[in-house]
Each structure stands twice: as C-alpha cells, then as structure tokens.
Design an enzyme around this catalytic site. Structure first.
Site, PDB file in Angstrom:
ATOM      1  N   VAL A 162       7.275   1.487  -8.864  1.00  0.00           N
ATOM      2  CA  VAL A 162       6.355   2.266  -9.693  1.00  0.00           C
ATOM      3  C   VAL A 162       5.315   2.963  -8.835  1.00  0.00           C
ATOM      4  O   VAL A 162       4.851   2.420  -7.837  1.00  0.00           O
ATOM      5  CB  VAL A 162       5.643   1.384 -10.743  1.00  0.00           C
ATOM      6  N   ASP A 163       4.992   4.177  -9.226  1.00  0.00           N
ATOM      7  CA  ASP A 163       3.855   4.863  -8.644  1.00  0.00           C
ATOM      8  C   ASP A 163       2.594   4.240  -9.245  1.00  0.00           C
ATOM      9  O   ASP A 163       2.646   3.589 -10.285  1.00  0.00           O
ATOM     10  CB  ASP A 163       3.944   6.359  -8.989  1.00  0.00           C
ATOM     11  N   LYS A 164       1.468   4.406  -8.591  1.00  0.00           N
ATOM     12  CA  LYS A 164       0.233   3.811  -9.104  1.00  0.00           C
ATOM     13  C   LYS A 164      -0.548   4.789  -9.972  1.00  0.00           C
ATOM     14  O   LYS A 164      -0.760   4.554 -11.148  1.00  0.00           O
ATOM     15  CB  LYS A 164      -0.652   3.319  -7.952  1.00  0.00           C
TER      16      LYS A 164
END
Length: 643
Positions: free
Chosen positions: A311-313
C-alpha cells in the site's frame, strides 16, 4: 401467426408444449390403449423439445464445436430409431426444462448488471435560454446546466455550481448512506437526490459517465474467462468426443444400442461446463453491487491467491490533507505566532504541498503574509531559504542549518527527531543566524486504516507492506499505528516498482494499492493493481485490475474475501459435477439408471451448481470497523523538510 411465434419464443413455451404432449400420450395409453397414437404423441413431444436442440447442435458442428446439444440430439434420434419413444421424449423434455431453468437462474446471477442498467437515468431537466426543458438523458450536451430536484436521478456526471442536497451514491460506490453535496462537489449519473436542489454543470454525458463505464466494465468482466474456465473449455473439447467414441465402443462390444445411447446422455458435461462461468458471473455481480469493479474472471482467480498487499501511504492510509500540528518556540524573543509568521513568509513562495497547511494556519492565526518574500531559493533535499528585507529566513531540516553554518542547532535537531518519531514532518525555522523554532505538519491517519490491515490478515493476507516516499521515522510511526508488517520508505516511483518486483521474486502474489500517478508503475507490475476512490476516474475504471469506486479502505479486504469465496464456490461446483457424472456412469454400467433417470439427475446437478453459485449474490453483513487510537502521520519524502 405472429402471436404463436412470440409464444413459442418464450422461455417455458417449448417445455410446456412438450410436457403437455407427454401427459396426453400417457392418458391415451391408459384410456384408449392405442399404441400407435401413444407413440405418435411421444415422437411429437420429442420433436417439439428436440428441434431447437438439434438446430443448436448443427450450428455448433458447422463451427467445428462438439457440445452437449450434440450428445442429446444423437441420443434422442437414436432412441426414436430403435423405438424407445418414451426415452426420446423424456430426454428432450428434461433437457428443455433444464435449459429454461438455467436461463432463469443465470439471469438471476446477472441481476447486478440488470440493476446497474435500471438505475441509468432516462430524462434530464436542463436550463436552456433561462427555461427548464426536459430532454432524454443522452441528449444533454457537455457544459449544460442540469437541475436535480429532490427524488430525481442525477442524469450526468458533473460539478455542483449552485445549491445543496443529499445524494444516495449506492449505485456507484456501494455505500447506502447519502452524501451531502454543495458547490464544487462532484456528482455521478445514476445516483439519486434524497433532499435539496442542485444545479449541476455537465462534465460527463451518455457513454462518458462513470455509470456507463461501470456497466461496460461489468459486462466485459462477466464474460471474461478465468484460467480454470479456459482449462475446462479445453477439457470439454476433448471430453465430449471421448464420450461419443466410448459410447460407440460400448454399443459395438455389447450390441446394446440402448446402453450406448444412455451413456451419451449420462456423459453430458453440462454441470461441469457451467460450474465456473456461473460462479464468476455471480461473484463479479456481487462485487459490482458493493462498489468493487473486478476486471474479469482471471483477476478474480488471481485475487484469491493474494498473500501480500503493498500500500502507498499518502492518500491511501492517510487522508492526503496535511495540517499544521505543532509550533515549538526555541527563541525566547518570539512567541508561537511570531514563528508561524516567519515560516509562512518563507513558504509563500514555495510550490511544495506542505506550504499550504502552513499558510492556512497563518491565515487562521491572523498573521498571513502580505505578498511574497523578496527572494526565495529552494535548497534541494534540505529546504528553502528566503530573504525578506534585511532578514534571511530558513525553513527545512537539520542539513539546511549545517549548509548555512548555523550555530547551536542541537536542541532544534533533537526536537525535530522527536516529532519525526511521533509520525510528523518537522521543519526547523531559523531567522538570520538564530533558530526560532520547529513547526510540524502531519497528515491524519484514516480512521479505518488499522481495521483494514487487521481484516486483510484475517482474510488470508500474510504480509501487508508499506511503500512510501516519506521519511523512515514517519513511515514506521504509521506502521506501528496500523499494524503493517513491513516498511519501505524514502522511495521514488521506480523504487516502488522494484520493491513490488522483489516481493514477486520471493514467490508472493502481490496486490498493489494506490491512488496517484506516482503509483502507476508499481500498480502495473503487481499481480493485481487496485485503484482507490476510482469513481469519476475513467482511467482507473478502465485500467485497474480492481477498482474500488468509493474511498473506503475496508472494501479491499472485502474484495479479497469475495474472490476467495468465489474460487471456493467454483471448486465446489466442479466437485458436484464430477461426482454426479461418475455416479451416473457407474449406475448405467452396473444397471438401474435409465436414459430418462440419467437426464433428470443430470439436470438436477446443473441446477444445484447454479443455486450454489447464487449464494455469492447474498450480501454479507459487514462488521463495524474497530476504532484504533492513532497518531497523526506526515506526508514527506525522506528529506523530512519542505522544499
């Protein structure tokens, strides 16, 4: 004549007529004992039910395809030739009934698509020359003003230019709670106004609306074959001729034509052929209802194997809207407002996203800068230096202070490290040669981020990995707050791609979740690319393997869980089909199973397979997301400063 033709094209017309002829034949035998009449009626029943089957079999043969219809056709014609009229009538009648039931239940599994089509608006009220004009929805022109009144469907994608209202967006995002809309908010075609009055500038009409793209995508996805389905197609292509050859061999060896014809009927792989497509249609349909677009059967199958989610933040785990959280004064000659005023003056000439929350906070405090600094110079990887009158203002990280040889920076560095460890992005503010203070900006963690990670683990995902361009301290603070297993920080877009590829080389099936252009390379490389908040984004709907239409993180574990249930359902259906065929073949070879009984059991197995798949259409009650105490998180590159 036209009425009769229309009647015969109805789903139950053919099995109804055939069944009636069989009943009349049975009554004729009992009442009149006229065998010739009885046989004629049975042949007529077989002809009524069997003619469409023979036509389909012939058409398939012309395209060099051998299917179930050919097996039934050969068995029925053979039964008539050897005088087994009852068997011929029973087999064709049961096959016709089974086909009608299959069509009815398959239509039910496609109900999600029918519901999407049903919500498509028919009419729109537009403002033309100051007058309200009602026109078909597909005739609204781009740029026109559309009026959406209480209770009406929104006919276009567009932007609210006036008014307020509450819109039910369940048809797009899967969420039934209405969303409040006001000026500058976006609305989608097919959603429904629950209150208020909106004037909407049309930005997407006709086939260019989000709803139209969803319908198109679901149509394609439900028809797309999974890898298992492709294998079953190849298997059936060999299996059906093998049954015909086997039946012929049994007939020649035993000289029992009835046995050979019975084997043809019993060997029909109907339930086997339909076992996978019906599950895929139901699974993708259920997902569409819930605001989850899955590109096709292949991606549904792959999603069931996901064991690692990257996941990207920023904008995924966090809100994507950074805010000022701290102003720590280190110069006794200044106060909080003074430090904020100098920081805002320096940031006024910066294009960095973190400049906005500082300027907004200064405006709220009444110390917004008037105009710009005399000179603003970015220092790559360190911060910015601005000149205002006779003063130099620095704002950035400890390396920026070292770059300008500022003395006494130890305290500022320590405070910055503490803020970074707490998940915030610190920026040291210095005026001339003196440190004024440290300000911190943070991006709030989504309230359901930790719940998403927890549910991913419960759905069978072993590892959740964060890939971010932010500083390691900030990234680890987010990981601690959410329960993420592995962190890769300070990454450029190409680094994210390399990280996904490395996970794949370790044998993982990886899903990459992102919402930005910088995530595109990693999304394309992952086994499954998941786009967050895809409503209104044509690119996301068309290119993502899975598009989560709403901005709800809990849709991700929901999608993976549904994929696993769908694949399990496919396996159950294959097992049912194989066991049924095996038991029937054994029953035929060892006696006791006739052609009619075999066809009855065969059709029953087809219905069981379809009904089993229809269980996927049921909505599972979502458990309320547990609330976790979380700290704020920052959006920043590894330099931890504003540039």
């Amino acid at each position: 004549m036209r009425t009769l033709t229309a009647l015969l094209h109805r789903r139950w017309a053919i099995p109804g007529v055939s069944g009636l002829l069989i009943v009349v034949s049975i009554l004729a035998q009992r009442l009149f004992d006229q065998q010739l009449l009885v046989n004629a009626l049975m042949v007529a029943a077989a002809a009524v039910a069997g003619t469409p089957i023979v036509i389909k079999a012939t058409r398939a043969l012309l395209t060099r395809a051998i299917g179930i219809d050919l097996l039934v056709s050969v068995a029925a014609i053979g039964a008539i030739i050897i005088g087994e009229y009852w068997e011929a009538a029973a087999v064709t009648f049961l096959f016709a009934v089974g086909h009608a039931l299959e069509a009815a239940t398959l239509n039910k599994t496609r109900s999600a698509l029918a519901e999407l089509v049903a919500v498509a608006p028919d009419a729109a009220v537009v403002l033309r020359d100051g007058h309200q004009v009602e026109v078909p929805a597909n005739e609204v022109a781009m740029g026109e003003i559309v009026l959406v009144k209480n209770g009406a469907k929104v006919p276009v994608d567009g932007e609210v230019v006036a008014g307020t209202g509450s819109i039910d967006e369940a048809s797009i995002t899967g969420e039934s709670i209405p969303v409040e809309k006001s000026e500058a908010d976006h609305v989608f075609a097919g959603t429904v106004s629950r209150s208020g009055f909106l004037q909407v500038l049309a930005t997407g009409v006709g086939a260019d609306t989000t709803l139209a793209r969803i319908i198109h995508r679901v149509e394609e996805a439900q028809d797309a074959k999974a890898r298992t389905a492709q294998f079953m197609d190849r298997f059936s292509a060999w299996y059906t001729p093998a049954i015909m050859v086997g039946a012929l061999a049994v007939g020649l060896i035993t000289s029992d034509v009835v046995l050979a014809l019975t084997l043809l009927v019993i060997g029909c792989p109907g339930a086997l052929v339909i076992s996978i497509p019906v599950s895929i249609v139901a699974g993708i349909g259920r997902a569409a209802r819930d605001g989850i677009l899955i590109k096709g059967g292949e991606f549904l199958e792959t999603s069931a194997k996901i064991d690692t989610v990257a996941v990207d933040k920023t904008g995924t785990l966090t809100e994507g809207r950074p805010q000022l959280t701290d102003v720590i004064v280190l110069n006794p000659a200044l106060d909080r407002t003074g430090v904020l005023r100098w920081a805002a003056l320096a940031e006024a000439g910066s294009e960095h996203p973190l400049a906005r929350p500082i300027l907004d906070a200064a405006a709220d405090a009444g110390v917004a800068p008037v105009g710009l600094a005399d000179h603003t110079e970015p220092v790559p990887g360190k911060g910015i230096a601005a000149t205002a009158g006779q003063h130099r203002v620095l704002i950035g990280n400890a390396a920026l202070l070292e770059h300008y040889d500022l003395p006494d920076t130890l305290q500022a560095t320590r405070v910055a490290e503490e803020l970074a460890a707490a998940g915030q992005t610190p920026m040291i503010v210095a005026i001339d040669d003196t440190v004024a203070g440290v300000i911190a900006v943070a991006d709030a963690l989504r309230t359901d981020a930790a719940a998403m990670v927890d549910r991913l683990h419960h759905s069978g995902v072993r590892t959740v990995v964060m890939l971010t361009g932010d500083a390691p301290e900030v990234a680890h603070a987010v990981a601690t707050a959410t329960g993420i297993d592995e962190v890769h920080a300070g990454l450029l877009p190409e680094d994210k791609l390399d990280a996904v590829a490395a996970l794949q080389r370790r044998g993982h099936t990886v899903a990459m979740v992102g919402d930005g252009v910088n995530d595109a390379p990693a999304l394309a490389t992952a086994n499954i690319g998941v786009a967050m908040g895809a409503a209104g984004s044509a690119v996301a709907v068309e290119t993502a393997d899975i598009a989560l239409m709403g901005d709800d993180l809990l849709k991700l574990p929901e999608a993976i869980s549904l994929a696993k249930r769908t694949v399990n359902n496919m396996r159950q259906n294959i097992t049912i089909a194989m066991i049924t065929v095996t038991l029937l073949l054994v029953g035929v070879l060892f006696g006791g199973v006739t052609m009619a009984i075999g066809m009855l059991v065969h059709e029953a197995s087809v219905l069981i397979v379809i009904i089993n798949a229809m269980r996927l259409l049921r909505r599972r009650a979502r458990q309320p997301a547990p609330r976790f105490a979380t700290s704020c998180v920052a959006t920043r590159r590894a330099t931890s400063c504003s540039i």
